[in-house]
Design a protein around this motif. Structure first.
Motif: not given
Ligand code: KG4
Ligand code: ZN
Length: 332
Positions: A178-203
């Motif tokens: 899927g990596g390369a497919i998502i990469d290609r598809m994302a080229a025409d998309g809006d990367r700020a459209r949906f705010p998916f979570p960015r995890a942080r590990i405390s410590g």
């Protein structure tokens, strides 16, 4: 010194010839993607069988393209681990048999270590540097101080970034890998459209986590607006969440270690957005970013032959009883 490298840790059978004087003389990669795509992921048993079928032709082709024959080799290098153990065993056993028949030294190479030093195939990189190794099986940051010293600074606690890409593509019905497919598809998309979570590990500011992101995507796709969202926007927003985490931690590691150089490695470092963002954010932070060509990011034998040449040139070699192993001393 002229070394034949063999790589068979997952679903690529690869062979390459590296020469101390002439550099990389050939680089052959036989991919099994079409076979495993039917099952949506790598089937270990099929991978091993396919390696057996293709390893000798790949090696013969690498020798032919390098313009040399087996007798002119000074040594053989092969990935000894980590990876799918049956798959690793095919390449390693082949290399051991060839070394025995040719009466040449052989050396086992760690797959992760080979990725970490792959940048030297194209660039003269001063030590120390920060390596971001990001692939289907691994997501780790290393401080690389010499050819013999690489220290893990942080790792993923759950999924590897490539695994997250592959699972996301599967959920979106996009196919495998899927990596390369998502990469290609994302080229025409809006990367700020949906705010998916960015995890942080405390410590553990240099550790990664992608399993929450994967769950967030699954939930998102099951309900509106996810159900009806344009796939390009979903792909771009999902990709941005992964890339953000990778870039932030890599540059944080560079800053914490006082090392102004970053080298990308592993299959996911072929990702266009990761390459662009790491370079532009790196520039702002005064960090030089080295980007290996895509063929040297994904699994290949050039990196195995290069590290093998280094090891054999410095007098190291492995016995012909060298075992294959499933987990690396470089993983945490
Ligand atoms: O290093 P690699 O060839 O194999 C190992 O995992 O060791 O990496 C394969 C991974 C897969 O998960 C694949 O989806 C991902 O690299 N990949 C990408 C891209 N090309 C390959 N991920 C994101 N964007 C890409 N362009
Ligand atoms: Zn790999």
């Amino acid at each position: 010194m002229r070394v034949l490298g063999i790589e068979s840790s997952c679903d690529e059978t690869a062979a390459a010839v590296y020469d101390s004087g002439g550099g990389l003389l050939s680089n052959v990669v036989t991919s099994q993607t079409a076979i495993h795509a039917l099952y949506g992921g790598v089937v270990p048993e099929l991978a091993s069988r396919e390696h057996i079928r293709t390893v000798w032709p790949a090696a013969e082709q690498a020798l032919a393209e390098a313009g040399c024959d087996a007798a002119s080799l000074d040594g053989i290098a092969a990935t000894a681990g980590p990876g799918l153990i049956g798959a690793v065993l095919v390449g390693l056993s082949f290399a051991r048999a060839l070394a025995y028949a040719l009466k040449k030294p052989m050396v086992g190479v760690d797959h992760l270590e080979a990725h970490i030093y792959a940048g030297f195939l194209e660039h003269d990189i001063p030590f120390p540097y920060i390596s971001l190794l990001v692939s289907g099986g691994h997501t780790s940051l290393f401080l690389v101080s010499s050819w013999d010293q690489a220290r893990c600074l942080g790792s993923t606690r759950d999924d590897a970034a490539g695994e997250a890409f592959d699972k996301a593509a599967k959920m979106m019905g996009l196919g495998y890998p899927g990596g390369a497919i998502i990469d290609r598809m994302a080229a025409d998309g809006d990367r700020a459209r949906f705010p998916f979570p960015r995890a942080r590990i405390s410590g553990a500011p240099l550790d990664f986590s992608f399993s929450g992101l994967k769950t967030a995507l699954r939930t998102f796709l099951e309900t509106p607006p996810g159900k009806i969202a344009a796939q390009a926007d979903v792909a771009a927003s999902f990709q941005e969440a992964i890339v953000d985490s990778l870039v932030k931690r890599t540059l944080a590691a560079a800053k914490a270690q006082g090392v102004p150089r970053v080298v990308l490695a592993g299959g996911v470092s072929a990702n266009s957005r990761l390459r662009d963002k790491m370079t532009s954010e790196g520039e702002k932070a005064g960090v030089r970013v080295f980007l290996p060509a895509r063929v040297f990011c994904t699994d290949n034998a050039a990196m195995v032959a290069l590290l093998g040449e280094r090891r054999l040139s410095s007098g190291a070699s492995s016995g012909l009883d060298l075992p294959a192993y499933a987990s690396s001393r470089f993983s945490r």
